[in-house]
Design an enzyme around this catalytic site. Structure first.
Site, PDB file in Angstrom:
ATOM      1  N   ARG A  14     -55.200 -44.496  46.899  1.00  0.00           N
ATOM      2  CA  ARG A  14     -55.641 -43.335  46.543  1.00  0.00           C
ATOM      3  C   ARG A  14     -54.289 -42.646  46.017  1.00  0.00           C
ATOM      4  NH1 ARG A  14     -56.765 -40.655  52.544  1.00  0.00           N
ATOM      5  NH2 ARG A  14     -57.816 -39.208  51.389  1.00  0.00           N
ATOM      6  N   CYS A  34     -42.807   0.492  31.646  1.00  0.00           N
ATOM      7  CA  CYS A  34     -44.071   0.875  31.121  1.00  0.00           C
ATOM      8  C   CYS A  34     -44.829  -0.022  30.302  1.00  0.00           C
ATOM      9  CB  CYS A  34     -43.902   2.230  30.647  1.00  0.00           C
ATOM     10  SG  CYS A  34     -43.199   2.725  29.248  1.00  0.00           S
ATOM     11  N   ARG A  42     -55.524 -30.187  53.820  1.00  0.00           N
ATOM     12  CA  ARG A  42     -54.431 -29.390  53.176  1.00  0.00           C
ATOM     13  C   ARG A  42     -54.879 -28.070  53.085  1.00  0.00           C
ATOM     14  NH1 ARG A  42     -57.148 -31.833  47.320  1.00  0.00           N
ATOM     15  NH2 ARG A  42     -59.238 -31.500  48.120  1.00  0.00           N
ATOM     16  N   TYR A  67     -39.549   2.579  39.635  1.00  0.00           N
ATOM     17  CA  TYR A  67     -40.766   2.160  39.751  1.00  0.00           C
ATOM     18  C   TYR A  67     -41.459   1.160  38.469  1.00  0.00           C
ATOM     19  CZ  TYR A  67     -41.116   5.567  35.618  1.00  0.00           C
ATOM     20  OH  TYR A  67     -40.841   5.977  34.270  1.00  0.00           O
ATOM     21  N   SER A  98     -37.207   4.844  30.633  1.00  0.00           N
ATOM     22  CA  SER A  98     -38.480   3.948  31.009  1.00  0.00           C
ATOM     23  C   SER A  98     -38.455   2.951  30.017  1.00  0.00           C
ATOM     24  CB  SER A  98     -39.652   4.735  30.607  1.00  0.00           C
ATOM     25  OG  SER A  98     -40.761   3.993  30.841  1.00  0.00           O
ATOM     26  N   GLY A 101     -57.426 -35.634  36.643  1.00  0.00           N
ATOM     27  CA  GLY A 101     -56.968 -36.664  35.730  1.00  0.00           C
ATOM     28  C   GLY A 101     -56.143 -37.647  36.120  1.00  0.00           C
ATOM     29  N   MET A 125     -56.038 -41.178  38.847  1.00  0.00           N
ATOM     30  CA  MET A 125     -57.106 -41.926  39.308  1.00  0.00           C
ATOM     31  C   MET A 125     -57.739 -41.712  40.507  1.00  0.00           C
ATOM     32  SD  MET A 125     -56.534 -45.876  40.415  1.00  0.00           S
ATOM     33  CE  MET A 125     -56.745 -45.365  42.228  1.00  0.00           C
ATOM     34  N   HIS A 138     -54.839  -6.917  19.005  1.00  0.00           N
ATOM     35  CA  HIS A 138     -55.035  -5.486  19.282  1.00  0.00           C
ATOM     36  C   HIS A 138     -56.165  -5.157  20.228  1.00  0.00           C
ATOM     37  CE1 HIS A 138     -56.226  -1.274  18.579  1.00  0.00           C
ATOM     38  NE2 HIS A 138     -54.910  -1.118  18.445  1.00  0.00           N
ATOM     39  N   LYS A 148     -51.226 -35.608  49.554  1.00  0.00           N
ATOM     40  CA  LYS A 148     -52.183 -36.271  50.501  1.00  0.00           C
ATOM     41  C   LYS A 148     -51.183 -37.065  51.518  1.00  0.00           C
ATOM     42  CE  LYS A 148     -55.684 -37.588  48.604  1.00  0.00           C
ATOM     43  NZ  LYS A 148     -56.284 -38.357  47.185  1.00  0.00           N
TER      44      LYS A 148
END
Ligand code: ADP
Ligand code: MG
Ligand code: MG
Length: 885
Positions: A95, A843, A351, A863, A776, A104, A106, A467, A25
């Site tokens: 502020r 993978c 912002r 890849y 892989s 959270g 002020m 799982h 800010k």
């Protein structure tokens, strides 16, 4: 000055680059002032002061008091008012402002500097008694609430009673005298609850507010938020003290909030709300219904009260020009707060605006097309993880919901279907064309075929890495796990929850993005890779180096993957193919056979089935590489459990049930994850891999003959630890290839390689690469074996580990770059040293995680492979990784 930075009145001690020091800010207020926008003068106490405040045992140094006095003097000089002056009083707002916006912290205190004397001065100076007393009552109420932390209910109640007694419905109906009476009541309330009179000294007021801002940095709410969002405690917050401007000075005054573009759809249209004759928080507090900013928005909503464009055309014109200036300056969509005081516009905040994934795509593509940003910047603007929202069917936001309970949002997407309580029924009903939701207390590997068949999965137990959750994410099935309030009886085919009963065949809807479980069907909307999404993907493909493949094992998964842009299959597991339909009996016969002859008889029955599986997949993937992993899981996972199943196998194999049961008992393992599985199956029973290899090559030739385009099979041997294992298994595969090629008089290109999923394999990669043509990285198991942590049991303690910073993130979701990553880069290096052109990919689940993908780019893998629904995420993440190098 060391801790205080001024802005406004032609001065800017800071700018937008100073977010760390001044908070978001403060930095942006200074920036707006420096580009000539109308910003009320003020100053920012830096975040460094916050840190020092805590180091010094919550004390302010004398130097700060001197600097703040200078800051106030700056505001006084610009406004020509004096703080605490009974005739011409300066009022300020206090502020909070951290580097990133943080709930959270002020809340803002407005109108600070009012007391029993200055309120009279304000009334005279403004020639408006009502306005002055309205401001005073606001100040006492806010100060009591956010600084003194008194019970705000009592204050609201007093106001309600005052209005009721007068027969008013709106605050604006209250007169100066009414506000005066209320102020007296408020002061009495403060004294009653706080034990001291409301502070009349304006400097006490100011330091009280500054202390409250710093104090709120260590509030419980702020701490929790920091922990959940990885914000370090030593960042600290800044405090902004700024001259008040008044939106509550009559009908030419107003306050409002705006976005320079639509933050939910991304359209290029100003978007916002304002209120006439009101102050700041009134807009969000919902005391009065705010009015639209633009005429077009008002008309579209069919609303009556005039828009700002209509009610204050001149100031609106000015504001619109500021929107454009700010967007051009910041080169991003802005979220703006402003106030109009007697027809004069003041800017109070700007912002970069938060936006939905959809808006993020549209804004990035539009801005690149407008020439405001480059295509590269557009690619970097969109958070790949946020795309997840767009890649699954989602609940129609308009549709009605009857929520039964809530579990964990384990795998995104929404699904409706008939409830079933076991995997076989899921498969049967799905085969008959029904949409089903598989409901289990928890799932296990035997449920895979049912999970595949189901539209969605719901479990009562298990966390985000259970799982059910992991498999569902892999398959792209929506899943809600750990819905603890469900009492499930699979035997009686019923679940009970909140006094209600849901039976097999009843319809449920689950939302895997929110964890909600709903009774009945809720309409969904399908995802699409069209429009801006498609455009951004094309741009991403132009800059990315990493190829993107999919983990896919059914033709449908392969189709989805190709539609989402996959360039091959990086992992085709074959075990689920062993569960399907009548094959499981042949599989069981194979496992329980006492010799090779018995096994071969069963394998002969499996061969045509396996071949048709591969044919279907290769048809979809013709021309592309497909990595097929040979059988991997411990055999006992396929064993029969029920009497009827044993009887069925006994009959097929021509054996008696007791012999079978004895053999099944022999297969019991103490630690199956490290047991008789992976290539150990192939080493002991090579005929299994031989059958699978044959099926692969026959299918590849079939497809090549039919379509003229062969897939490129990459046969992957799992769980290799040594060169010798791979050598033996490669010989089996090569022999099968040679035989099939001779029989068919035709060849296809193929590779044989291995998964690197054991630390020993990573260390000995140099030797293994003498045999293997590709690696892989199976990072799921590599993580388990490197950390010595079982993924299925990690839920009990991993949360505490992440909370206490032992691992920064769940290592099964985001690759442990320091540990597992070191093995990956070492193996890549050693593999390449032996075989320069060795193909390298990943993978595991990590193949779809943007942070892990950035690591794969660094190591130079060829890849990544992700679940089909994460392919677009991986494409974007790979492009960003390439750009950031
Ligand atoms: P938040 O971080 O919650 O948005 P702000 O510090 O931006 O809190 O303050 C909230 C609102 O208070 C602002 O949008 C503005 O309307 C009002 N406000 C803050 N400072 C001033 C000021 N100096 N003059 C007038 N109104 C102000
Ligand atoms: Mg706030
Ligand atoms: Mg604000």
């Amino acid at each position: 000055m060391t801790y205080v930075y001024r802005f406004g009145g032609g001065v800017s001690d800071g700018g937008k680059g100073d977010k760390n020091l001044l908070g978001g800010k403060g930095a942006n207020l200074a920036e707006m002032a420096s580009i000539g926008l109308p910003v009320p003068p003020g100053f920012t106490i830096s975040t460094e002061m916050c840190t020092r405040y805590y180091e010094d045992g919550e004390q302010f140094p004398q130097t700060l008091r001197d600097e703040v006095a200078e800051g106030i003097a700056h505001i006084e000089a610009v406004t020509e008012k004096r703080f605490g002056d009974p005739t011409n009083p300066l009022l300020v707002s206090v502020r909070s402002g951290a580097r990133v916006s943080m709930p959270g912290m002020m809340d803002t205190v407005l109108n600070l500097g009012l007391n029993d004397e200055t309120v009279e001065g304000l009334a005279k100076a403004a020639d408006d008694e009502r306005f002055a007393w309205d401001s005073y009552r606001r100040f006492i109420q806010m100060y009591a609430d956010v600084v003194l932390e008194l019970d705000h209910g009592a204050f609201e109640e007093a106001l309600e009673i005052a209005k009721e007694d007068n027969g008013f419905t709106l605050d604006t109906e209250m007169s100066a005298a009414d506000w005066k009476t209320l102020v007296a009541q408020y002061k009495a309330l403060v004294e009653e609850q706080w034990g001291k009179p409301f502070p009349q000294d304006v400097h006490d007021q100011l330091w009280g507010a500054v202390g409250a801002v710093f104090g709120s940095w260590q509030s419980e709410r702020a701490k929790v938020y920091r922990r959940l969002n990885d914000i370090p405690a030593n960042w600290g917050t800044a405090v902004n003290v700024q001259a008040m401007v008044f939106g509550n000075m009559g009908d030419t005054s107003a306050t409002g909030v705006a976005f320079t573009r639509d933050p939910s759809k991304g359209d290029r249209a100003y978007y916002g709300e304002f209120l006439i004759n009101a102050q700041g928080e009134d807009v969000v507090a919902g005391i009065r219904t705010p009015q639209y900013l633009t005429k077009a928005a008002r008309e579209e909503a069919g609303a009556k009260p005039a828009s700002m464009e209509e009610a204050m055309p001149e100031v609106y014109g000015e504001l619109a020009a500021v929107f454009d200036q700010l967007e051009n300056h910041y080169r991003d969509m802005q979220d703006i707060e402003f106030t109009v005081e007697q027809a004069k516009l003041w800017m109070l905040q700007t912002r970069s605006g938060k936006r939905t994934a959809k808006a993020a795509l549209k804004i990035a593509v539009d801005m690149a097309n407008e020439g405001l940003i480059t295509r590269e910047e557009a690619i970097l603007r969109v958070d790949p993880a946020a795309l997840d929202q767009l890649l699954h069917p989602t609940l129609d936001p308009e549709a009605k919901r009857d929520v039964l309970t809530k579990g964990l949002p384990a795998s995104p997407g929404a699904a409706s279907g008939k409830v079933v309580f076991d995997a076989d029924t899921a498969e049967k009903r799905a085969a008959a064309g029904e949409a089903v939701i598989l409901v289990r207390v928890e799932t296990s590997p035997e449920d895979i075929h049912g999970m595949h068949a189901a539209k969605g999965i719901l479990t009562a137990r298990g966390g985000m890495t259970s799982h059910a959750a992991v498999v569902a994410r892999g398959m792209g099935r929506p899943c809600v796990s750990g819905a603890g309030s469900l009492a499930i009886s699979a035997k009686d085919k019923v679940l009970r929850c909140a006094g209600r009963e849901v039976r097999e065949g009843d319809t449920l809807t689950i939302d895997g993005a929110s964890g909600e479980v709903m009774v009945g069907e809720v309409a969904t909307v399908q995802p699409e890779l069209a429009g801006d999404f498609g455009t951004l993907m094309e741009w991403a493909d132009e800059v990315r180096r990493l190829k993107v493949r999919a983990n896919a094992e059914t033709p449908l998964d392969c189709k989805t993957a190709r539609e989402f842009g996959a360039e091959g299959v990086g992992l085709c597991r074959t075990e689920h193919m062993f569960f399907e339909g009548s094959r499981i009996t042949a599989v069981r016969q194979m496992i329980l056979a006492s010799d090779e002859k018995g096994r071969r008889a069963a394998l002969d029955r499996l061969l045509p089935e396996q071949r048709s599986d591969f044919t279907a997949i290769f048809e979809v993937m013709a021309g592309l590489p497909v990595t097929v992993r040979l059988l991997d899981p411990p055999l006992h996972e396929f064993l029969p459990h029920e009497e009827a199943e044993f009887a069925e196998v006994a009959q097929a194999a021509g054996l008696d049930v007791d012999t079978l049961k004895r053999r099944a008992n022999e297969l019991h393992e103490f630690n199956p994850m490290l047991g008789h599985r992976g290539c150990r199956l192939g080493v002991t029973y090579p005929e299994i891999y031989e059958m699978q290899a044959r099926a692969i090559f026959e299918a590849a030739i079939d497809v090549a003959e039919k379509s003229g385009e062969a897939p490129i099979p990459e046969v992957m041997i799992p769980l290799v630890a040594t060169r010798r294992e791979l050598e033996l298994m490669k010989a089996v595969v090569d022999k099968a290839a040679k035989l099939v090629f001779a029989e068919r008089g035709r060849e296809v290109d193929y590779l044989v390689g291995t998964m690197i999923e054991l630390p020993r394999a990573a260390l000995k990669a140099g030797e293994i690469a003498e045999v293997g043509e590709f690696f892989s990285f199976g990072t799921n198991d590599l993580t388990q074996t490197t950390l010595g942590v079982s993924r299925d049991d990690a839920a009990r303690f991993l949360g505490a580990y992440v909370e206490q910073g032992i691992y920064a993130k769940d290592p099964f979701v985001s690759l442990d770059v320091e540990g597992v990553g070191e093995l990956v880069s070492l193996a890549a290096e050693r593999g390449r040293a032996t075989r320069g052109d060795i193909k390298l990919g990943i993978c595991g689940e990590h193949g779809g995680d943007p942070a892990s993908i950035a690591f794969c780019e660094q190591v130079g893998l060829d890849y990544v492979s992700a679940s089909p629904y994460r392919v677009p995420i991986a494409r974007l993440a790979a492009a960003q990784a390439a750009l950031k190098r």
